[in-house]
Motif scaffolding. Structure first.
Motif, PDB file in Angstrom:
ATOM      1  N   GLN A  27      37.930  -6.842  25.711  1.00 18.12           N
ATOM      2  CA  GLN A  27      37.139  -5.513  25.599  1.00 18.12           C
ATOM      3  C   GLN A  27      37.126  -5.033  24.573  1.00 18.12           C
ATOM      4  O   GLN A  27      36.708  -4.227  23.510  1.00 18.12           O
ATOM      5  N   PHE A  28      38.384  -4.499  24.356  1.00 15.57           N
ATOM      6  CA  PHE A  28      39.665  -3.691  22.969  1.00 15.57           C
ATOM      7  C   PHE A  28      40.166  -4.494  22.581  1.00 15.57           C
ATOM      8  O   PHE A  28      41.199  -5.983  23.550  1.00 15.57           O
ATOM      9  N   GLY A  29      40.459  -4.454  21.616  1.00 15.48           N
ATOM     10  CA  GLY A  29      41.621  -4.493  20.999  1.00 15.48           C
ATOM     11  C   GLY A  29      42.493  -4.418  19.683  1.00 15.48           C
ATOM     12  O   GLY A  29      41.194  -3.702  18.187  1.00 15.48           O
ATOM     13  N   ALA A  89      26.421  -7.956  19.622  1.00 17.17           N
ATOM     14  CA  ALA A  89      27.588  -7.278  20.420  1.00 17.17           C
ATOM     15  C   ALA A  89      28.807  -6.199  19.998  1.00 17.17           C
ATOM     16  O   ALA A  89      29.366  -6.023  20.113  1.00 17.17           O
ATOM     17  N   MET A  90      28.620  -6.902  18.215  1.00 12.81           N
ATOM     18  CA  MET A  90      29.831  -5.608  17.675  1.00 12.81           C
ATOM     19  C   MET A  90      29.161  -4.610  17.472  1.00 12.81           C
ATOM     20  O   MET A  90      29.420  -2.928  16.880  1.00 12.81           O
ATOM     21  N   SER A  91      27.679  -4.103  17.761  1.00 15.39           N
ATOM     22  CA  SER A  91      26.965  -2.981  17.681  1.00 15.39           C
ATOM     23  C   SER A  91      27.287  -1.933  18.813  1.00 15.39           C
ATOM     24  O   SER A  91      26.483  -2.212  19.218  1.00 15.39           O
ATOM     25  N   PRO A  92      27.666  -0.751  18.503  1.00 13.94           N
ATOM     26  CA  PRO A  92      27.587   0.308  19.455  1.00 13.94           C
ATOM     27  C   PRO A  92      26.793   0.677  20.111  1.00 13.94           C
ATOM     28  O   PRO A  92      26.538   0.307  21.167  1.00 13.94           O
ATOM     29  N   ASP A 127      25.166  -2.262  22.163  1.00 13.67           N
ATOM     30  CA  ASP A 127      25.972  -1.733  23.407  1.00 13.67           C
ATOM     31  C   ASP A 127      25.440  -1.129  24.071  1.00 13.67           C
ATOM     32  O   ASP A 127      25.628  -1.899  25.268  1.00 13.67           O
ATOM     33  N   LEU A 142      27.288  -7.761  26.024  1.00 16.03           N
ATOM     34  CA  LEU A 142      29.324  -6.877  26.346  1.00 16.03           C
ATOM     35  C   LEU A 142      29.243  -8.172  27.691  1.00 16.03           C
ATOM     36  O   LEU A 142      30.786  -8.244  27.193  1.00 16.03           O
ATOM     37  N   ASP A 143      27.980  -8.160  28.880  1.00 16.61           N
ATOM     38  CA  ASP A 143      28.584  -9.368  29.674  1.00 16.61           C
ATOM     39  C   ASP A 143      28.656 -10.665  29.808  1.00 16.61           C
ATOM     40  O   ASP A 143      29.646 -11.477  30.541  1.00 16.61           O
ATOM     41  N   ARG A 153      33.318  -6.916  23.292  1.00 19.79           N
ATOM     42  CA  ARG A 153      32.703  -6.331  22.159  1.00 19.79           C
ATOM     43  C   ARG A 153      34.190  -7.191  20.935  1.00 19.79           C
ATOM     44  O   ARG A 153      33.771  -8.269  20.654  1.00 19.79           O
ATOM     45  N   GLN A 154      35.247  -6.956  21.427  1.00 18.22           N
ATOM     46  CA  GLN A 154      36.840  -8.486  20.747  1.00 18.22           C
ATOM     47  C   GLN A 154      36.352  -9.458  21.078  1.00 18.22           C
ATOM     48  O   GLN A 154      36.613 -10.293  20.181  1.00 18.22           O
ATOM     49  N   ARG A 172      33.798 -10.809  19.061  1.00 12.03           N
ATOM     50  CA  ARG A 172      33.959 -10.958  16.856  1.00 12.03           C
ATOM     51  C   ARG A 172      34.830 -12.021  17.154  1.00 12.03           C
ATOM     52  O   ARG A 172      34.863 -12.617  16.233  1.00 12.03           O
ATOM     53  N   ASP A 213      34.541   2.222  18.250  1.00 12.25           N
ATOM     54  CA  ASP A 213      34.994   1.055  17.383  1.00 12.25           C
ATOM     55  C   ASP A 213      34.822   0.648  15.934  1.00 12.25           C
ATOM     56  O   ASP A 213      34.509   1.577  15.570  1.00 12.25           O
ATOM     57  N   SER A 234      38.573  -2.264  18.303  1.00 13.33           N
ATOM     58  CA  SER A 234      38.372  -1.224  19.090  1.00 13.33           C
ATOM     59  C   SER A 234      38.946  -0.995  20.023  1.00 13.33           C
ATOM     60  O   SER A 234      40.213  -1.975  20.455  1.00 13.33           O
ATOM     61  N   GLY A 247      25.316   2.504  13.616  1.00 14.52           N
ATOM     62  CA  GLY A 247      24.908   1.828  14.825  1.00 14.52           C
ATOM     63  C   GLY A 247      25.411   1.088  14.719  1.00 14.52           C
ATOM     64  O   GLY A 247      25.542   0.191  16.093  1.00 14.52           O
ATOM     65  N   ILE A 248      25.615   0.545  13.667  1.00 17.10           N
ATOM     66  CA  ILE A 248      26.129  -1.474  13.766  1.00 17.10           C
ATOM     67  C   ILE A 248      27.042  -1.743  12.283  1.00 17.10           C
ATOM     68  O   ILE A 248      27.355  -0.759  11.859  1.00 17.10           O
TER      69      ILE A 248
END
Lengths: 251, 247
Positions: free
Chosen positions: A59-61, A181-184, A187, A194-195, A200-201, A204, B121, B127, B246-247
């Motif tokens: 999820q993070f990185g 999926a990288m777009s907040p 998401d 995300l699932d 997200r990472q 990516r 993000d 992130s 947003g992206i």
């Protein structure tokens, strides 16, 4: 072929050139629009990657977390990026604008090609082609650079079908979905993204791996075009007219 | 006859030169820029107005939440606030409001607030997941009595970047989103300086540079045109980042 019996001319002279109509207009348009779009997206994508050249799973990185792939500095040189000097803002503008061209072209191609049965007729592997034996013999033919001639050259062989189907139905959808999926904002709208990719990472990372696979496809594709006769191959993708290679004499 | 290698070399430098030339053309940049509006409208079309960014559990949090951009505002004014532990920090709310406010930070910290564990993000690609404690911006705007003419909320910050004041802006859809908060706490503590002490914005459906830190003043406006460079934010004005992130 009645005249075959009465003339003694060599085959080439008797049927000097046979042309066939090979790629329909929508296929040709999509091919060239995509050729430009995909190259712009790859090169602007490499510039975006240069901004944080580390990839993570989950999820993070970020800098203090463990990357599975990491580079020092800005790994991709100017000749490989758009723009050629470091500019994340401009690269994003190119990438996100051409993403619309990619998605629009992709959706239109799918719609038209389902309707004119290009997908069902030309791209979907036939049952007998999909057998491991057939695939293996095709691999051997390719390895010896013996390409199909005559009527067989008008159809895609199984390796072509598998690579085109892989790009169109696997890599491109994965690129688009991992990009979203990288777009907040996406998401929040579509949390299943995300699932689907495990965060997200991860998305990516998959985005980057699929880009590498598309680059590999482009390289192999260009090599095959060069080996199969670039003038005829490129010409047929522009005009649709394909000079059918004469049948190989039986051995 | 040119060799194939030379052909490829000339071809690729030609392509790059063409791309760089296009990139410096105002008209072409305008075409590229139009994608931003398209993306915003498309994303808004598929997003329910109050669609929430994912909220994570404690176990999902980044062990270290990195800071980015300014990590210590360099002004003497900020140094004084820091020395006083922000006891005299106030949030001013003005512009197109019927009741301009000046809220002491202690009052804000005492207001009903929201706790959310969300993902941050960065535009660069990384992130981090952190826990934020803050007052919903909608509560502040309701208290100030937002004018019907107001279309954007501008955040004026105490930090300067390359000697220019940092600022950001969002529209009312994001300003009234339930997860849009003025955060005074992070990971169960008061906000650290590197992460925007004593007050920062969380606007969870947009990229990190929208999340203004060191907020001193909120201004409601009808248009962004007259503010600094007119593009709605420090990065937007100075390096052409998208206003809609947003992206």
């Amino acid at each position: 072929m009645n005249d075959a019996a009465v003339t003694a001319e060599p085959i080439e002279a008797r049927s000097p050139r046979r042309f066939a109509y090979r790629h329909r207009l929508p296929t040709r348009i999509w091919h060239w629009v995509n050729a430009i779009t995909v190259i712009v997206m790859l090169m602007s994508g490499l510039m975006i990657f240069n901004a944080h050249p580390h990839l993570y799973w989950g999820q993070f990185g970020a800098n203090f977390d463990h990357p599975w792939l990491t580079f020092k500095g800005r790994p991709f040189p100017g000749w490989a990026t758009i723009p050629s000097t470091y500019n994340l803002a401009a690269a994003r503008r190119w990438h996100l604008a051409f993403a619309w061209v990619l998605v629009t072209g992709f959706v239109l191609f799918l719609a038209v090609s389902l309707r004119n049965r290009h997908i069902q007729r030309d791209l979907a592997p036939k049952r007998d082609e999909a057998s491991p034996r057939h695939i293996w013999s095709d691999i051997k033919e390719h390895a010896q650079l013996r390409f199909p001639t005559g009527e067989a050259a008008l159809k895609y062989n199984i390796l072509q079908k598998l690579s085109y189907v892989g790009v169109i139905f696997l890599l491109l959808p994965l690129m688009i979905l991992t990009g979203l999926a990288m777009s907040p904002s996406m998401d929040a709208a579509w949390p299943w993204l995300l699932d689907l990719f495990g965060g997200r990472q991860s998305a990516r990372s998959i985005h980057f791996l699929c880009a590498a696979a598309i680059l590999l496809f482009i390289v192999v594709h260009l090599v095959m075009v060069a080996l199969a006769g670039p003038i005829n191959e490129i010409g047929s993708m522009i005009t649709g007219r394909f000079k059918v290679p004469p049948e190989r004499p039986a051995e | 006859m040119i060799s194939r290698r030379r052909f490829i070399a000339v071809g690729s430098t030609g392509l790059l030169a063409a791309c760089d030339r296009l990139n410096s053309s105002q008209a072409f940049r305008g075409v590229l820029r139009s994608a931003e509006g398209l993306t915003m409208r498309a994303q808004r079309l598929v997003s329910p107005r109050d669609a929430l960014a994912r909220e994570y559990g404690e176990a999902d949090m980044s062990p270290i939440f990195r800071s980015n951009g300014t990590s210590m505002p360099g002004t003497s004014e900020y140094a004084k606030h820091l020395a006083e532990s922000f006891a005299n920090w106030r949030l001013d709310v003005d512009g197109l409001v019927s009741r301009p406010l000046s809220i002491p930070i202690q009052t804000l910290r005492g207001m009903p607030h929201r706790v959310q564990i969300t993902r941050h993000d960065c535009v660069e690609g990384w992130s981090a997941i952190g826990k934020w404690h803050g007052v919903q911006l909608s509560k502040i705007l309701d208290a100030a009595g937002l004018s019907t003419r107001a279309r954007y909320i501008v955040f004026h910050c105490a930090d300067r970047f390359s000697d220019k004041p940092y600022y950001e802006s969002i529209d009312l859809i994001d300003a009234f989103h339930p997860q849009t908060i003025l955060a005074f706490g992070m990971n169960d503590h008061l906000l650290p300086v590197a992460n925007g002490a004593p007050l920062r914005l969380r606007v969870e459906r947009q990229l990190g540079y929208k999340h203004a830190k060191y907020i001193q003043r909120i201004e409601a406006v009808e248009s962004l045109a007259g503010i600094f460079g007119g593009k709605g934010g420090y990065w937007e004005d100075n390096v052409d980042y998208e206003w809609y992130a947003g992206i």
